[in-house]
Design an enzyme around this catalytic site. Structure first.
Site, PDB file in Angstrom:
ATOM      1  N   ASP A 159       0.842  -1.203   0.000  1.00 25.19           N
ATOM      2  CA  ASP A 159       0.000   0.000   0.000  1.00 25.19           C
ATOM      3  C   ASP A 159       0.875   1.251   0.000  1.00 25.19           C
ATOM      4  O   ASP A 159       1.509   1.571   1.003  1.00 25.19           O
ATOM      5  CB  ASP A 159      -0.891  -0.003   1.248  1.00 25.19           C
ATOM      6  CG  ASP A 159      -1.824   1.201   1.262  1.00 25.19           C
ATOM      7  OD1 ASP A 159      -2.883   1.114   0.627  1.00 25.19           O
ATOM      8  OD2 ASP A 159      -1.486   2.215   1.891  1.00 25.19           O
TER       9      ASP A 159
ATOM     10  N   TYR B 272       3.352   9.677  -0.603  1.00 26.11           N
ATOM     11  CA  TYR B 272       4.427   9.054   0.193  1.00 26.11           C
ATOM     12  C   TYR B 272       5.791   9.216  -0.506  1.00 26.11           C
ATOM     13  O   TYR B 272       6.828   8.947   0.098  1.00 26.11           O
ATOM     14  CB  TYR B 272       4.172   7.558   0.434  1.00 26.11           C
ATOM     15  CG  TYR B 272       2.880   7.196   1.129  1.00 26.11           C
ATOM     16  CD1 TYR B 272       2.074   8.154   1.723  1.00 26.11           C
ATOM     17  CD2 TYR B 272       2.462   5.861   1.203  1.00 26.11           C
ATOM     18  CE1 TYR B 272       0.882   7.802   2.348  1.00 26.11           C
ATOM     19  CE2 TYR B 272       1.282   5.510   1.826  1.00 26.11           C
ATOM     20  CZ  TYR B 272       0.493   6.490   2.396  1.00 26.11           C
ATOM     21  OH  TYR B 272      -0.684   6.124   3.004  1.00 26.11           O
TER      22      TYR B 272
ATOM     23  N   GLY C  52      -2.359   1.258  15.597  1.00 26.35           N
ATOM     24  CA  GLY C  52      -2.539   2.494  16.381  1.00 26.35           C
ATOM     25  C   GLY C  52      -1.707   3.642  15.858  1.00 26.35           C
ATOM     26  O   GLY C  52      -1.773   4.747  16.382  1.00 26.35           O
TER      27      GLY C  52
HETATM   28  N1  LIG Z   1      -5.197   6.413   3.631  1.00 27.87           N
HETATM   29  C1  LIG Z   1      -4.642   7.126   4.576  1.00 27.87           C
HETATM   30  O1  LIG Z   1      -4.956   8.329   4.760  1.00 27.87           O
HETATM   31  C2  LIG Z   1      -3.612   6.501   5.473  1.00 27.87           C
HETATM   32  C3  LIG Z   1      -3.222   7.155   6.652  1.00 27.87           C
HETATM   33  C4  LIG Z   1      -2.276   6.518   7.468  1.00 27.87           C
HETATM   34  C5  LIG Z   1      -1.759   5.279   7.101  1.00 27.87           C
HETATM   35  N2  LIG Z   1      -2.151   4.686   5.921  1.00 27.87           N
HETATM   36  C6  LIG Z   1      -1.613   3.355   5.496  1.00 27.87           C
HETATM   37  O2  LIG Z   1      -1.612   2.459   6.606  1.00 27.87           O
HETATM   38  C7  LIG Z   1      -0.283   2.002   6.855  1.00 27.87           C
HETATM   39  C8  LIG Z   1      -0.048   1.732   8.335  1.00 27.87           C
HETATM   40  O3  LIG Z   1      -0.385   2.828   9.152  1.00 27.87           O
HETATM   41  P1  LIG Z   1       0.682   3.581  10.075  1.00 27.87           P
HETATM   42  O4  LIG Z   1       1.965   3.525   9.366  1.00 27.87           O
HETATM   43  O5  LIG Z   1       0.135   4.888  10.449  1.00 27.87           O
HETATM   44  O6  LIG Z   1       0.669   2.772  11.426  1.00 27.87           O
HETATM   45  P2  LIG Z   1       0.719   1.275  12.034  1.00 27.87           P
HETATM   46  O7  LIG Z   1       0.949   0.264  10.974  1.00 27.87           O
HETATM   47  O8  LIG Z   1      -0.462   1.145  12.903  1.00 27.87           O
HETATM   48  O9  LIG Z   1       1.979   1.380  12.988  1.00 27.87           O
HETATM   49  C9  LIG Z   1       3.288   1.485  12.491  1.00 27.87           C
HETATM   50  C10 LIG Z   1       4.239   1.518  13.671  1.00 27.87           C
HETATM   51  O10 LIG Z   1       4.156   0.273  14.382  1.00 27.87           O
HETATM   52  C11 LIG Z   1       5.444  -0.333  14.489  1.00 27.87           C
HETATM   53  N3  LIG Z   1       5.225  -1.782  14.334  1.00 27.87           N
HETATM   54  C12 LIG Z   1       4.828  -2.441  13.214  1.00 27.87           C
HETATM   55  N4  LIG Z   1       4.734  -3.758  13.436  1.00 27.87           N
HETATM   56  C13 LIG Z   1       5.073  -3.958  14.737  1.00 27.87           C
HETATM   57  C14 LIG Z   1       5.181  -5.112  15.536  1.00 27.87           C
HETATM   58  N5  LIG Z   1       4.920  -6.323  15.056  1.00 27.87           N
HETATM   59  N6  LIG Z   1       5.564  -4.955  16.834  1.00 27.87           N
HETATM   60  C15 LIG Z   1       5.846  -3.718  17.342  1.00 27.87           C
HETATM   61  N7  LIG Z   1       5.755  -2.583  16.615  1.00 27.87           N
HETATM   62  C16 LIG Z   1       5.381  -2.695  15.309  1.00 27.87           C
HETATM   63  C17 LIG Z   1       6.263   0.250  13.352  1.00 27.87           C
HETATM   64  O11 LIG Z   1       7.632   0.329  13.670  1.00 27.87           O
HETATM   65  P3  LIG Z   1       8.762  -0.674  13.036  1.00 27.87           P
HETATM   66  O12 LIG Z   1       9.057  -0.186  11.631  1.00 27.87           O
HETATM   67  O13 LIG Z   1       9.892  -0.511  13.965  1.00 27.87           O
HETATM   68  O14 LIG Z   1       8.217  -2.056  13.035  1.00 27.87           O
HETATM   69  C18 LIG Z   1       5.676   1.652  13.227  1.00 27.87           C
HETATM   70  O15 LIG Z   1       6.313   2.529  14.155  1.00 27.87           O
HETATM   71  C19 LIG Z   1       0.594   3.131   6.290  1.00 27.87           C
HETATM   72  O16 LIG Z   1       1.924   2.712   6.056  1.00 27.87           O
HETATM   73  C20 LIG Z   1      -0.165   3.471   5.024  1.00 27.87           C
HETATM   74  O17 LIG Z   1       0.122   2.520   4.007  1.00 27.87           O
HETATM   75  C21 LIG Z   1      -3.076   5.279   5.126  1.00 27.87           C
END
Ligand SMILES: NC(=O)c1ccc[n+]([C@@H]2O[C@H](COP(=O)([O-])OP(=O)(O)OC[C@H]3O[C@@H](n4cnc5c(N)ncnc54)[C@H](OP(=O)(O)O)[C@@H]3O)[C@@H](O)[C@H]2O)c1
Length: 271
Positions: free
Chosen positions: A44, A49, A187
């Protein structure tokens, strides 16, 4: 890899690697190649980005058939607002170095979103987009879109995590045969739930990691999840290979963590 059938009968892998915030170049390329090696088949990204080029490069360098990878990208707000639909979409195709995109979304319900959506419909007819959808659309936006589209959106990508479970919007989407992708599923930057005491205790009960527990709560609701990580151990955990089915009572316990607080922006501010 678990998958979900969309309203148009196309299939999407239930777990995708989110690449928001990963720097263009080595960081994104390595994270994507490592994920593909582990078994991820869904990435995604988004125009905003600024890493579509690196995602495309990682797929090429992985020597995997492009058809095996489900690629999502999104049209950014300024392109919607200033009616630069074609330039934006062509740039995504060029950067990703592909001739079609599996899922293309309008990133936010910006001014002119209906017109931009009609452009995406044209791209579906031309075979350049396999599936179209939206992101950050609230019920009011979806109602307007559904009343004015030729091709229904198959996806709404929205924030869903224990702090913000977004139940009402999920229910509306499911009632209209729109599948839901959970962004910031762990989160996000503000409320990472992997260190929450109750989550840790439940994870022990199901013999899994806290991240698997949270993602399973989302997968058990029929959602597609997009956890972001560049860490190989986290990426492995987030593939949820254990196929955990949570008991109803445990689902409710996680539901009860809801604070109605978003980690991201509030889409209600968009008309
Ligand atoms: N459409 C939109 O407006 C929108 C908005 C926000 C996000 N998104 C999409 O959703 C995706 C994910 O959202 P997000 O990046 O905000 O947050 P998330 O996936 O909820 O959290 C990412 C954080 O969690 C840590 N993490 C991941 N797996 C882990 C695990 N197994 N254990 C402990 N920590 C872990 C990561 O660090 P590490 O790298 O150290 O693992 C990172 O700091 C984005 O990359 C994007 O593709 C879309």
């Amino acid at each position: 890899m678990k998958s979900i059938v969309l309203a148009n009968s196309n299939v999407i892998p239930s777990i995708g690697l989110g690449v928001y915030g990963l720097r263009s170049g080595k960081e994104t390329i390595n994270a994507c190649k490592q994920a593909i090696e582990l078994g991820y088949r869904h990435i995604d990204t988004a125009r905003v980005y600024l890493n579509e080029g690196s995602v495309g490069k990682a797929i090429k360098e992985s020597n995997i058939d492009r058809k095996e990878i489900f690629i999502t990208s999104k049209m950014w707000n300024t392109s919607i607002r200033f009616r630069r639909y074609r330039q934006a979409f062509n740039k995504s195709l060029k950067k990703l170095d592909v001739d079609y995109i599996d899922l293309y979304l309008l990133h936010w319900p910006e001014k002119n979103f209906l017109e931009a959506y009609h452009f995406l419909e044209d791209m579906v007819i031309l075979g350049k987009i396999k599936n179209i959808g939206v992101s950050n659309f609230e019920i009011k936006h979806l109602k307007r879109l559904l009343a004015n589209c030729r091709i229904k959106p198959v996806i709404n990508q929205i924030e869903v995590n224990p702090s913000f479970n977004n139940k009402e919007l999920i229910k509306f989407c499911f009632e209209h045969d729109i599948k839901v992708e959970a962004y910031s599923p762990l989160g996000g930057k503000n409320h990472n739930y992997v260190n929450n005491e109750m989550i840790i205790a439940l994870a022990k009960k199901y013999h899994c990691s806290p991240s698997e527990l949270i993602l399973s709560w989302e997968l058990n609701q029929g959602l597609i999840v997009l956890p972001r990580s560049k860490n190989i151990l986290h990426q492995k955990d987030n593939l949820c290979l254990n196929d955990i089915v949570l008991e109803k009572e445990d689902m409710k316990k996680i539901d009860a963590l809801n604070l109605n607080i978003r980690t991201g922006k509030d889409p209600n501010k968009y008309e």
